[in-house]
Design a protein around this motif. Structure first.
Motif, PDB file in Angstrom:
ATOM      1  N   GLN A   1       0.837  -1.207   0.000  1.00 32.03           N
ATOM      2  CA  GLN A   1       0.000   0.000   0.000  1.00 32.03           C
ATOM      3  C   GLN A   1       0.868   1.252   0.000  1.00 32.03           C
ATOM      4  N   ASP A   2       1.918   1.258   0.809  1.00 36.41           N
ATOM      5  CA  ASP A   2       2.805   2.418   0.869  1.00 36.41           C
ATOM      6  C   ASP A   2       3.527   2.656  -0.456  1.00 36.41           C
ATOM      7  N   MET A   3       3.689   1.600  -1.235  1.00 38.52           N
ATOM      8  CA  MET A   3       4.305   1.737  -2.556  1.00 38.52           C
ATOM      9  C   MET A   3       3.267   2.027  -3.636  1.00 38.52           C
ATOM     10  N   ASP A   4       2.005   2.182  -3.229  1.00 41.83           N
ATOM     11  CA  ASP A   4       0.896   2.454  -4.157  1.00 41.83           C
ATOM     12  C   ASP A   4       0.715   1.349  -5.194  1.00 41.83           C
ATOM     13  N   LEU A   5       0.913   0.108  -4.770  1.00 47.27           N
ATOM     14  CA  LEU A   5       0.745  -1.020  -5.678  1.00 47.27           C
ATOM     15  C   LEU A   5      -0.593  -1.715  -5.492  1.00 47.27           C
ATOM     16  N   ILE A   6      -1.199  -1.570  -4.312  1.00 46.10           N
ATOM     17  CA  ILE A   6      -2.550  -2.064  -4.051  1.00 46.10           C
ATOM     18  C   ILE A   6      -3.313  -0.965  -3.332  1.00 46.10           C
ATOM     19  N   SER A   7      -4.636  -1.050  -3.404  1.00 46.46           N
ATOM     20  CA  SER A   7      -5.452  -0.053  -2.707  1.00 46.46           C
ATOM     21  C   SER A   7      -6.813  -0.629  -2.375  1.00 46.46           C
ATOM     22  N   GLY A   8      -7.532   0.122  -1.561  1.00 45.39           N
ATOM     23  CA  GLY A   8      -8.877  -0.282  -1.199  1.00 45.39           C
ATOM     24  C   GLY A   8      -8.876  -1.192   0.013  1.00 45.39           C
ATOM     25  N   GLN A   9     -10.013  -1.811   0.244  1.00 39.76           N
ATOM     26  CA  GLN A   9     -10.198  -2.703   1.384  1.00 39.76           C
ATOM     27  C   GLN A   9      -9.911  -4.136   0.963  1.00 39.76           C
ATOM     28  N   SER A  10      -9.332  -4.880   1.868  1.00 40.86           N
ATOM     29  CA  SER A  10      -9.070  -6.286   1.586  1.00 40.86           C
ATOM     30  C   SER A  10     -10.257  -7.139   2.033  1.00 40.86           C
ATOM     31  N   THR A  11     -10.371  -8.289   1.412  1.00 40.40           N
ATOM     32  CA  THR A  11     -11.373  -9.285   1.758  1.00 40.40           C
ATOM     33  C   THR A  11     -10.626 -10.558   2.126  1.00 40.40           C
ATOM     34  N   ASP A  12     -11.007 -11.207   3.217  1.00 44.87           N
ATOM     35  CA  ASP A  12     -10.366 -12.456   3.610  1.00 44.87           C
ATOM     36  C   ASP A  12     -10.670 -13.535   2.586  1.00 44.87           C
ATOM     37  N   MET A  13      -9.663 -14.355   2.320  1.00 42.43           N
ATOM     38  CA  MET A  13      -9.793 -15.448   1.356  1.00 42.43           C
ATOM     39  C   MET A  13      -9.719 -16.792   2.079  1.00 42.43           C
TER      40      MET A  13
END
Length: 170
Positions: A63-75
């Motif tokens: 997230q800090d590298m701006d590679l993913i965003s938003g809320q996560s969902t458990d898998m």
């Protein structure tokens, strides 16, 4: 007087009708939730010592590298024999992106061997493109069908970041 009231009501209604599209024009979904564009190449070299060696640490790092965003969902991590797993779904340049990230209890030699030889992991009898960290503790399943150069670059960066995350803990 009635005629004046009717004219005023029509003017107010017309004003409202003309104003509503202006009000809502800025409320479109657009690219909400997508990572910011890289301001420099150095983001791939964030100091990993600030992050814990676990799934939450890897998520914060990405997230800090701006590679993913938003809320996560458990898998359901059991499908890949992992301890935990999360999924992110977001848009990047009008393309739907999913990033599934899993953490193994210990180094997963079997998954690492399969991914390193084929570039895929067999999940429920289907070969899925995957990336495993150099310490064999984290798994990334990343999907973005875009041919946009920026999206391809981001895909390469997240794969490199996951591979290199806490590799000194091998």
């Amino acid at each position: 007087m009635n005629k004046e009231n009717t004219i005023m009501k029509k003017i107010k209604l017309l004003t409202l009708i003309l104003t509503i599209p202006l009000i809502f024009s800025g409320c479109g979904e657009g690219d909400v939730g997508s990572p910011k564009e890289d301001s420099s190449e150095s983001q791939i070299n964030l100091d990993q010592s600030k992050y814990e060696d676990n799934l939450e640490g890897l998520q914060s790092y990405l997230q800090d590298m701006d590679l993913i965003s938003g809320q996560s969902t458990d898998m359901l991590s059991e499908i890949v024999n992992a301890k935990k797993g999360v999924k992110y779904t977001f848009k990047r340049n009008n393309s739907n992106v999913t990033a599934e990230i899993y953490e193994f209890e210990t180094a997963n030699e079997e998954a690492a061997s399969q991914i390193n030889s084929k570039g895929t992991l067999n999940i429920l009898d289907k070969d899925v493109p995957a990336t495993i960290s150099n310490n064999k503790k984290y798994l990334l399943i990343y999907s973005d069908k875009s041919t946009n150069a920026q999206n391809i670059d981001k895909a390469d960066k997240i794969k490199q970041a996951v591979k290199a995350f806490k590799e000194d803990s091998i």
